[in-house]
Scaffold this motif. Structure first.
Motif, PDB file in Angstrom:
ATOM      1  N   LEU A 106      39.219  55.502  35.458  1.00 28.42           N
ATOM      2  CA  LEU A 106      40.107  55.033  36.528  1.00 28.42           C
ATOM      3  C   LEU A 106      39.652  53.680  37.052  1.00 28.42           C
ATOM      4  N   LEU A 107      38.357  53.542  37.292  1.00 23.91           N
ATOM      5  CA  LEU A 107      37.829  52.276  37.792  1.00 23.91           C
ATOM      6  C   LEU A 107      38.096  51.153  36.798  1.00 23.91           C
ATOM      7  N   THR A 108      37.928  51.453  35.517  1.00 25.45           N
ATOM      8  CA  THR A 108      38.163  50.440  34.499  1.00 25.45           C
ATOM      9  C   THR A 108      39.642  50.088  34.410  1.00 25.45           C
ATOM     10  N   ALA A 109      40.521  51.103  34.496  1.00 24.69           N
ATOM     11  CA  ALA A 109      41.962  50.836  34.456  1.00 24.69           C
ATOM     12  C   ALA A 109      42.384  49.981  35.645  1.00 24.69           C
ATOM     13  N   GLY A 110      41.881  50.293  36.833  1.00 23.06           N
ATOM     14  CA  GLY A 110      42.200  49.496  38.017  1.00 23.06           C
ATOM     15  C   GLY A 110      41.673  48.080  37.908  1.00 23.06           C
ATOM     16  N   GLY A 111      40.422  47.942  37.459  1.00 18.98           N
ATOM     17  CA  GLY A 111      39.838  46.609  37.301  1.00 18.98           C
ATOM     18  C   GLY A 111      40.557  45.785  36.249  1.00 18.98           C
ATOM     19  N   ALA A 112      40.921  46.427  35.143  1.00 22.84           N
ATOM     20  CA  ALA A 112      41.634  45.709  34.081  1.00 22.84           C
ATOM     21  C   ALA A 112      43.007  45.258  34.555  1.00 22.84           C
ATOM     22  N   THR A 113      43.678  46.097  35.324  1.00 24.00           N
ATOM     23  CA  THR A 113      44.991  45.720  35.852  1.00 24.00           C
ATOM     24  C   THR A 113      44.873  44.536  36.805  1.00 24.00           C
ATOM     25  N   PHE A 114      43.843  44.572  37.665  1.00 25.52           N
ATOM     26  CA  PHE A 114      43.612  43.475  38.608  1.00 25.52           C
ATOM     27  C   PHE A 114      43.372  42.160  37.884  1.00 25.52           C
ATOM     28  N   ALA A 115      42.576  42.202  36.807  1.00 24.58           N
ATOM     29  CA  ALA A 115      42.214  40.974  36.102  1.00 24.58           C
ATOM     30  C   ALA A 115      43.304  40.498  35.146  1.00 24.58           C
ATOM     31  N   ALA A 116      43.947  41.433  34.433  1.00 23.03           N
ATOM     32  CA  ALA A 116      44.920  41.045  33.416  1.00 23.03           C
ATOM     33  C   ALA A 116      46.318  40.825  33.991  1.00 23.03           C
ATOM     34  N   PHE A 117      46.673  41.622  34.992  1.00 23.93           N
ATOM     35  CA  PHE A 117      48.021  41.540  35.578  1.00 23.93           C
ATOM     36  C   PHE A 117      47.920  41.540  37.101  1.00 23.93           C
ATOM     37  N   PRO A 118      47.459  40.438  37.687  1.00 23.63           N
ATOM     38  CA  PRO A 118      47.252  40.408  39.142  1.00 23.63           C
ATOM     39  C   PRO A 118      48.514  40.647  39.957  1.00 23.63           C
ATOM     40  N   GLU A 119      49.662  40.165  39.473  1.00 24.39           N
ATOM     41  CA  GLU A 119      50.916  40.392  40.208  1.00 24.39           C
ATOM     42  C   GLU A 119      51.287  41.873  40.198  1.00 24.39           C
ATOM     43  N   TRP A 120      51.079  42.547  39.095  1.00 20.20           N
ATOM     44  CA  TRP A 120      51.318  43.989  38.993  1.00 20.20           C
ATOM     45  C   TRP A 120      50.412  44.733  39.958  1.00 20.20           C
ATOM     46  N   TYR A 121      49.143  44.365  39.942  1.00 20.55           N
ATOM     47  CA  TYR A 121      48.160  45.015  40.816  1.00 20.55           C
ATOM     48  C   TYR A 121      48.538  44.830  42.286  1.00 20.55           C
ATOM     49  N   ALA A 122      48.893  43.598  42.654  1.00 25.15           N
ATOM     50  CA  ALA A 122      49.203  43.298  44.056  1.00 25.15           C
ATOM     51  C   ALA A 122      50.439  44.060  44.524  1.00 25.15           C
ATOM     52  N   THR A 123      51.500  44.053  43.721  1.00 26.97           N
ATOM     53  CA  THR A 123      52.735  44.737  44.098  1.00 26.97           C
ATOM     54  C   THR A 123      52.535  46.243  44.133  1.00 26.97           C
ATOM     55  N   LEU A 124      51.811  46.767  43.133  1.00 27.87           N
ATOM     56  CA  LEU A 124      51.574  48.206  43.059  1.00 27.87           C
ATOM     57  C   LEU A 124      50.784  48.708  44.264  1.00 27.87           C
ATOM     58  N   PHE A 125      49.697  48.025  44.589  1.00 28.18           N
ATOM     59  CA  PHE A 125      48.833  48.523  45.650  1.00 28.18           C
ATOM     60  C   PHE A 125      49.388  48.236  47.039  1.00 28.18           C
ATOM     61  N   SER A 126      50.263  47.258  47.171  1.00 25.73           N
ATOM     62  CA  SER A 126      50.896  47.057  48.475  1.00 25.73           C
ATOM     63  C   SER A 126      52.058  48.023  48.661  1.00 25.73           C
ATOM     64  N   GLY A 127      52.843  48.236  47.608  1.00 30.63           N
ATOM     65  CA  GLY A 127      53.988  49.134  47.719  1.00 30.63           C
ATOM     66  C   GLY A 127      53.611  50.601  47.765  1.00 30.63           C
ATOM     67  N   PHE A 128      52.559  50.969  47.025  1.00 26.70           N
ATOM     68  CA  PHE A 128      52.127  52.369  46.955  1.00 26.70           C
ATOM     69  C   PHE A 128      50.875  52.594  47.797  1.00 26.70           C
ATOM     70  N   TYR A 129      50.754  51.831  48.861  1.00 26.21           N
ATOM     71  CA  TYR A 129      49.511  51.828  49.632  1.00 26.21           C
ATOM     72  C   TYR A 129      49.124  53.218  50.132  1.00 26.21           C
ATOM     73  N   LEU A 130      50.056  53.923  50.761  1.00 25.12           N
ATOM     74  CA  LEU A 130      49.720  55.209  51.367  1.00 25.12           C
ATOM     75  C   LEU A 130      49.352  56.257  50.319  1.00 25.12           C
ATOM     76  N   PRO A 131      50.170  56.489  49.271  1.00 21.55           N
ATOM     77  CA  PRO A 131      49.758  57.487  48.279  1.00 21.55           C
ATOM     78  C   PRO A 131      48.463  57.126  47.565  1.00 21.55           C
ATOM     79  N   LEU A 132      48.259  55.845  47.267  1.00 20.71           N
ATOM     80  CA  LEU A 132      47.016  55.461  46.605  1.00 20.71           C
ATOM     81  C   LEU A 132      45.822  55.601  47.535  1.00 20.71           C
ATOM     82  N   LEU A 133      46.030  55.364  48.829  1.00 18.23           N
ATOM     83  CA  LEU A 133      44.956  55.577  49.801  1.00 18.23           C
ATOM     84  C   LEU A 133      44.593  57.063  49.875  1.00 18.23           C
TER      85      LEU A 133
END
Length: 334
Positions: free
Chosen positions: A60-87
């Protein structure tokens, strides 16, 4: 194939690995309430994943880190939009790790019972919410022209995503029950097999409905192949479990998870987060990716580090491959 396409595939592989490994991990946590009859049996179940649960979360940590580095826009939109469930998932994983470590630190009944309850709930909640999250990623969410999520939390609780949550919860529980049968001896092994059959039948109905819905909405020929493989593997897992072939049952239940997750990513590509407001506003592997130079550096690092991590984790599973039972649990007094 462009590097951003390669990294989409690699991130898909990381999520496949995470759900395959953490799937039975979550399932065991749920089974501490559904299968174990007493504290000793709960300890047996927890000990089956004791040496590996934290290694499973590395995916999971690697998938999250890879998404942040390879697709920063995806990471930003995903974690802002899904903030509560991911929290909620993050807090659950933190409490779950603490529960594994603290449960046996004190002998009091209330202390151990409370931590065991925490293990159950912090396994059940993420198992459900991961399905809800991926259901929304595949279905699409409200993304505007600025690549920002403009929906609400309640938009995420749609029928398709909720069905996805039920599928991951039951599938992971089935995967965990098969793993419990594979890793235990005695009466608990037999009851794990019986429970796996019951949960597996429920899983088959829910999963078939969810995958057919996915195929009808976004599928193509490749996703159809993945759907057929997932369904066939689940049927084979049920048959192997009924025949007492726990190793084959676990392998087939793993193939079910691999094929089902692969199907979701196949229906998603080339998008990474579709927009339900306007298809032109969807995040894709092209407009959400990092620069080619960044992806090139990441590729070299992945080629070096990934084999080492996989060899080490494989060695861990080999070392702790033997079955355990209640007779292997020491008396708390000693």
């Amino acid at each position: 194939m462009e590097l951003h396409d390669v990294w989409f595939v690699l991130i898909a592989v990381l999520w496949v690995g995470y759900f395959f490994l953490e799937g039975f991990d979550f399932g065991i946590g749920v089974l501490t309430k559904l299968l174990a009859r007493d504290r000793t049996e709960k300890r047996v179940l927890i000990n089956t994943i004791g040496p590996v649960w934290d290694g499973n979360e590395v995916w999971l940590l690697t998938a999250g880190g890879a998404t942040f580095a390879a697709f920063p826009e995806w990471y930003a939109t995903l974690f802002s939009g899904f903030y509560l469930p991911l929290l909620i998932i993050l807090v659950s994983l933190i409490v779950r790790g603490v529960a594994f470590e603290y449960r046996a630190k004190r002998p009091e009944e209330n202390w151990q019972r409370n931590w065991e309850a925490a293990i159950f709930w912090t396994s059940l909640i993420p198992a459900f919410l991961w399905g809800v999250a991926f259901g929304n990623i595949v279905r699409g969410v409200k993304i505007d022209s600025e690549m920002e999520y403009v929906g609400t939390f309640w938009d995420l609780l749609n029928p398709y995503a909720l069905l996805g949550g039920l599928v991951t919860l039951t599938l992971f529980t089935f995967h965990g029950a098969v793993f419990a049968a594979l890793k235990t001896v005695g009466d608990i092994r037999e009851r794990a097999r019986a429970l796996a059959t019951k949960v597996g039948l429920v899983t088959a109905v829910l999963a078939l409905g969810f995958l057919l819905w996915t195929q009808a909405a976004n599928g193509d020929g490749k996703s159809l192949v993945a759907l057929v493989v997932a369904v066939a593997a689940l049927v084979a897992a049920l048959g192997a479990n009924r025949a007492g072939r726990e190793g084959w049952a676990f392998s087939f239940s793993g193939v079910t998870i691999v094929a089902a997750v692969a199907m979701l990513f196949l229906t998603l590509f080339p998008n990474v987060m579709p927009s339900t407001l306007d298809a032109e506003w969807s995040l894709t592997v092209t407009n959400a990716s990092s620069s080619p130079y960044t992806l090139k550096i990441m590729t070299w690092l992945a080629l070096i580090a990934t084999p080492v991590v996989m060899l080490y984790q494989g060695w861990t599973y080999w070392v702790f491959r033997k079955r355990i039972g209640t007779q292997h649990i020491a008396d708390p007094a000693h």
